[in-house]
Write an enzyme that holds these catalytic residues in place. Sequence first.
Site, mmCIF file in Angstrom:
data_model
loop_
_atom_site.group_PDB
_atom_site.id
_atom_site.type_symbol
_atom_site.label_atom_id
_atom_site.label_comp_id
_atom_site.label_asym_id
_atom_site.label_seq_id
_atom_site.Cartn_x
_atom_site.Cartn_y
_atom_site.Cartn_z
ATOM 1 N N LEU A 179 34.911 32.492 9.109
ATOM 2 C CA LEU A 179 36.466 32.430 10.160
ATOM 3 C C LEU A 179 37.259 33.576 9.298
ATOM 4 O O LEU A 179 37.837 34.082 10.213
ATOM 5 C CB LEU A 179 36.842 30.853 8.940
ATOM 6 C CG LEU A 179 38.597 30.494 9.008
ATOM 7 C CD1 LEU A 179 38.625 30.107 10.899
ATOM 8 C CD2 LEU A 179 38.827 29.316 8.394
ATOM 9 N N GLY A 201 42.100 40.928 7.878
ATOM 10 C CA GLY A 201 43.525 40.029 8.114
ATOM 11 C C GLY A 201 44.195 39.207 7.648
ATOM 12 O O GLY A 201 45.277 38.145 8.124
ATOM 13 N N THR A 247 29.971 33.914 2.744
ATOM 14 C CA THR A 247 29.644 33.304 1.813
ATOM 15 C C THR A 247 27.955 33.497 2.241
ATOM 16 O O THR A 247 27.938 32.870 3.420
ATOM 17 C CB THR A 247 29.940 32.275 1.421
ATOM 18 O OG1 THR A 247 31.084 32.494 0.481
ATOM 19 C CG2 THR A 247 28.572 31.844 0.523
ATOM 20 N N GLU A 278 38.501 28.634 -0.177
ATOM 21 C CA GLU A 278 38.389 27.096 0.874
ATOM 22 C C GLU A 278 40.278 26.592 0.253
ATOM 23 O O GLU A 278 40.535 25.774 0.082
ATOM 24 C CB GLU A 278 37.743 26.562 -0.224
ATOM 25 C CG GLU A 278 36.641 26.720 0.027
ATOM 26 C CD GLU A 278 35.605 26.259 0.994
ATOM 27 O OE1 GLU A 278 35.534 25.771 1.651
ATOM 28 O OE2 GLU A 278 34.462 26.447 0.666
HETATM 29 N N1 CAA Z 1 40.786 18.554 11.089
HETATM 30 C C1 CAA Z 1 40.922 18.872 11.819
HETATM 31 N N2 CAA Z 1 42.129 19.561 12.540
HETATM 32 C C2 CAA Z 1 42.804 19.375 12.151
HETATM 33 C C3 CAA Z 1 42.795 19.653 10.295
HETATM 34 C C4 CAA Z 1 41.833 19.437 9.758
HETATM 35 N N3 CAA Z 1 41.281 19.184 8.872
HETATM 36 N N4 CAA Z 1 43.735 20.670 10.023
HETATM 37 C C5 CAA Z 1 44.346 20.594 10.814
HETATM 38 N N5 CAA Z 1 44.154 20.154 11.512
HETATM 39 C C6 CAA Z 1 44.840 20.568 13.374
HETATM 40 C C7 CAA Z 1 45.877 19.799 13.231
HETATM 41 O O1 CAA Z 1 45.980 18.268 13.189
HETATM 42 C C8 CAA Z 1 46.525 20.628 13.973
HETATM 43 O O2 CAA Z 1 45.994 20.211 15.834
HETATM 44 P P1 CAA Z 1 47.444 19.939 16.836
HETATM 45 O O3 CAA Z 1 47.614 21.478 16.846
HETATM 46 O O4 CAA Z 1 46.974 18.966 17.805
HETATM 47 O O5 CAA Z 1 48.566 19.586 16.208
HETATM 48 C C9 CAA Z 1 46.037 21.958 14.127
HETATM 49 O O6 CAA Z 1 44.330 21.795 14.054
HETATM 50 C C10 CAA Z 1 46.840 23.147 13.329
HETATM 51 O O7 CAA Z 1 47.356 22.182 12.538
HETATM 52 P P2 CAA Z 1 48.342 23.279 10.935
HETATM 53 O O8 CAA Z 1 49.311 22.560 11.915
HETATM 54 O O9 CAA Z 1 48.053 21.867 9.916
HETATM 55 O O10 CAA Z 1 48.183 24.374 11.049
HETATM 56 P P3 CAA Z 1 48.586 24.989 9.698
HETATM 57 O O11 CAA Z 1 49.130 26.519 11.138
HETATM 58 O O12 CAA Z 1 50.126 25.276 9.812
HETATM 59 O O13 CAA Z 1 48.151 25.681 8.666
HETATM 60 C C11 CAA Z 1 46.815 25.419 6.409
HETATM 61 C C12 CAA Z 1 47.199 25.270 7.904
HETATM 62 C C13 CAA Z 1 47.226 24.744 5.553
HETATM 63 C C14 CAA Z 1 47.798 26.834 6.287
HETATM 64 C C15 CAA Z 1 45.197 26.341 7.086
HETATM 65 O O14 CAA Z 1 45.436 27.457 7.927
HETATM 66 C C16 CAA Z 1 44.472 26.431 6.000
HETATM 67 O O15 CAA Z 1 44.133 25.972 5.851
HETATM 68 N N6 CAA Z 1 44.574 27.696 5.489
HETATM 69 C C17 CAA Z 1 43.682 28.133 4.658
HETATM 70 C C18 CAA Z 1 42.399 28.600 5.206
HETATM 71 C C19 CAA Z 1 41.055 28.087 3.836
HETATM 72 O O16 CAA Z 1 40.810 27.151 3.675
HETATM 73 N N7 CAA Z 1 40.075 29.529 4.516
HETATM 74 C C20 CAA Z 1 39.529 29.122 3.889
HETATM 75 C C21 CAA Z 1 37.570 29.745 4.350
HETATM 76 S S1 CAA Z 1 36.515 30.117 4.278
HETATM 77 C C22 CAA Z 1 35.597 30.341 2.758
HETATM 78 O O17 CAA Z 1 36.526 29.855 2.064
HETATM 79 C C23 CAA Z 1 34.585 29.550 2.834
HETATM 80 C C24 CAA Z 1 33.576 29.945 1.894
HETATM 81 O O18 CAA Z 1 32.077 31.101 2.264
HETATM 82 C C25 CAA Z 1 33.399 30.367 0.054
#
Ligand code: CAA
Length: 403
Positions: A129, A133, A162, A367
């Site tokens: 994901l 940037g 990862t 995460e």
């Molecule tokens: N499950 C399903 N759908 C979801 C959801 C979930 N948990 N959370 C949000 N959605 C949906 C919402 O319902 C919304 O849908 P609609 O358009 O139909 O309304 C859509 O997704 C957009 O959601 P938000 O409005 O909440 O999104 P946002 O733009 O406000 O931002 C955020 C959300 C919380 C900032 C999010 O971008 C986020 O969690 N960012 C962090 C990213 C992250 O955790 N990255 C980790 C990378 S992976 C990693 O680290 C793994 C590794 O290799 C170790």
Amino acid sequence: MASSSELLYTEEHNLVRKMAYDFTRNEVMPIIAEHDRNHSFPHELLPRMAQLGFLGICLPACYGGAGMDFLSLGIVSEALEYGDSSVRETVAVHLALHALPIFQWGTEEQKRTFLPGLAAGDQIACFGLTEPGAGSDAAALQARAQRQGGEYILSGEKMWITLADVADRFLVFAKTQPDQGARGISAFILERGWKGLSTGTLEGKMGVRASNTGWINMQEVRVPAEYRLGQEGEGFKIAMSCLDNARFGVAAGSVGIIRACIDESVKYALQRKTFGKPIAEHQLIQQMIAQMQQDLDIGELLVWKAGTLKNQGVRNTRETSMAKWFCTEAARRAADNAVQIHGAYGYSDEYNVERHLRNTKSAVIYEGTSQIHTLMQAAYTLGMREDRPLRCPMPAYDPDAWQ
Ligand code: CAA
């Protein structure tokens, strides 16, 4: 002495707990410090983790899984991270961020095609994901997927991935409708060996050194349409639901780190003497031990709550975020205190606690950073965010159907 937390779980859960902790103590801990020192990935653990069922622990048996529930995923995550974060990360990425989304969002054909090999460890899988940037602002990703007949052409770069250099399969996210923000993202399964797909390893990490972290480069990779997961434009929801699975594993794993820090600190504090008595008898040491125990008890309950909701098939983004936020911060606190209790020895890699301290710094970043979780929790409490039902919810755990 049995920990009171075992009373929250069934006899079957506690058998899984014993098996997973035995594996960690007997097979992970003897080798992991050396892998951490050498920044090498412990490939030798993968066949054993597959054999013990960890790579498909909460997948139904009909897809090759162990047929256990989501609490079991938490228990395995906790036990593995008691040894080292890198080992738990492998299960989180392979199972929680790749296999479980196929189980949740995939067609029946995709489930039958992909899941048995993943559960058996015949293929190792990862999740792409994040980009150079786009980290916290995941919807800002730049990778593109253009439909051409029965295929998509994918181009872009994924970063901080990862298992990038270990994986055979990749779940990647790319924009199919670039002008539609989060609603223009789609999810695709890619396979190593496809033309235009390459990976590499990032060097110089502070922690989780026995895990592989790298990049994925996609140069006009041709992906058959049947390798798209979910509908076009559904990728952001899929990615976020993946994170609901993986953040749960991170939270449970952090409980394992707190437990490891307590065990090592108690052992050390009882035998190390200053001012004529074991340091365990000094109140400032006791304060740190008590703080760790408080964090462990709270963390366990938050993980249990999130896992129980998962078992019930109830949307749990809020509870999982809270568990991830609290447990990772608590584990960092515990590791910091554990190093402090060990004094100068704690600063050396002769003891595990310095490794845990380095590892816990990564868990408050990946995460979803602690800052992202703080904002999510504020938004829930202020009524600015709510969890709506999904087109494809994660099914509730059903022991009869899963085993
Ligand atoms: N499950 C399903 N759908 C979801 C959801 C979930 N948990 N959370 C949000 N959605 C949906 C919402 O319902 C919304 O849908 P609609 O358009 O139909 O309304 C859509 O997704 C957009 O959601 P938000 O409005 O909440 O999104 P946002 O733009 O406000 O931002 C955020 C959300 C919380 C900032 C999010 O971008 C986020 O969690 N960012 C962090 C990213 C992250 O955790 N990255 C980790 C990378 S992976 C990693 O680290 C793994 C590794 O290799 C170790």
